[in-house]
Motif scaffolding. Structure first.
Motif, PDB file in Angstrom:
ATOM      1  N   ASP A   1     -50.661 -38.130 -22.390  1.00 27.40           N
ATOM      2  CA  ASP A   1     -51.458 -36.600 -22.753  1.00 27.40           C
ATOM      3  C   ASP A   1     -50.383 -35.749 -23.237  1.00 27.40           C
ATOM      4  O   ASP A   1     -50.008 -34.954 -22.218  1.00 27.40           O
TER       5      ASP A   1
ATOM      6  N   HIS B   1     -54.433 -39.827 -17.041  1.00 26.23           N
ATOM      7  CA  HIS B   1     -53.641 -39.207 -18.230  1.00 26.23           C
ATOM      8  C   HIS B   1     -52.311 -38.973 -17.694  1.00 26.23           C
ATOM      9  O   HIS B   1     -52.194 -38.215 -16.357  1.00 26.23           O
TER      10      HIS B   1
ATOM     11  N   PHE C   1     -50.790 -32.423 -21.631  1.00 24.17           N
ATOM     12  CA  PHE C   1     -50.986 -32.157 -20.184  1.00 24.17           C
ATOM     13  C   PHE C   1     -50.072 -31.327 -19.653  1.00 24.17           C
ATOM     14  O   PHE C   1     -48.670 -31.027 -20.077  1.00 24.17           O
TER      15      PHE C   1
ATOM     16  N   ALA D   1     -48.133 -37.076 -18.049  1.00 26.57           N
ATOM     17  CA  ALA D   1     -47.341 -36.104 -18.945  1.00 26.57           C
ATOM     18  C   ALA D   1     -46.476 -36.587 -20.091  1.00 26.57           C
ATOM     19  O   ALA D   1     -46.294 -36.240 -20.994  1.00 26.57           O
TER      20      ALA D   1
END
Length: 124
Positions: free
Chosen positions: A113, A77, A116, A79
């Protein structure tokens, strides 16, 4: 004279017969409750994540994390889309690091994500 605070004697607070740390006893209880395999897997995932991100530049390492792996694929994942693309540029280094750990991953999947939250202390 004996003092008592919340049912504990002064000797308890002075260090006599120190009990196990609450986190350790709680973790032991969870491991014995049938969640042991899940806890072990989470620990392995965290260790592999840390090791793989060491092969990345520090700024990038703080903006992504390994969330799963299987026999042929690593899933990360990121940011934001910018960090996703930067991680994609470093995918060969990550795959090489995975090979050195004995993982047989041949591809990397990277998902953005939106929830995140980078940890600034993680790789500093």
């Amino acid at each position: 004279m004996m003092f008592s605070i919340a049912g504990q004697s002064l000797e308890f607070f002075m260090g006599a017969d120190k009990p196990a740390k609450p986190e350790q006893s709680a973790l032991s209880a969870l491991k014995s409750s049938g969640l042991g395999a899940l806890i072990t897997h989470a620990g392995e995932l965290a260790d592999v994540d840390q090791t793989l991100r060491r092969s990345l530049p520090p700024a990038l390492a703080r903006q992504c994390r390994l969330v799963s792996w299987d026999d042929s694929r690593l899933v990360f994942h990121a940011a934001s889309p910018v960090w996703k693309n930067k991680l994609r540029l470093h995918s060969q280094e990550v795959l090489a690091a995975a090979q050195s750990l004995g993982l047989h991953a041949r591809e990397i999947r990277i998902k953005v994500d939106v929830g995140f939250t980078p940890n600034p202390d993680l790789m500093a």
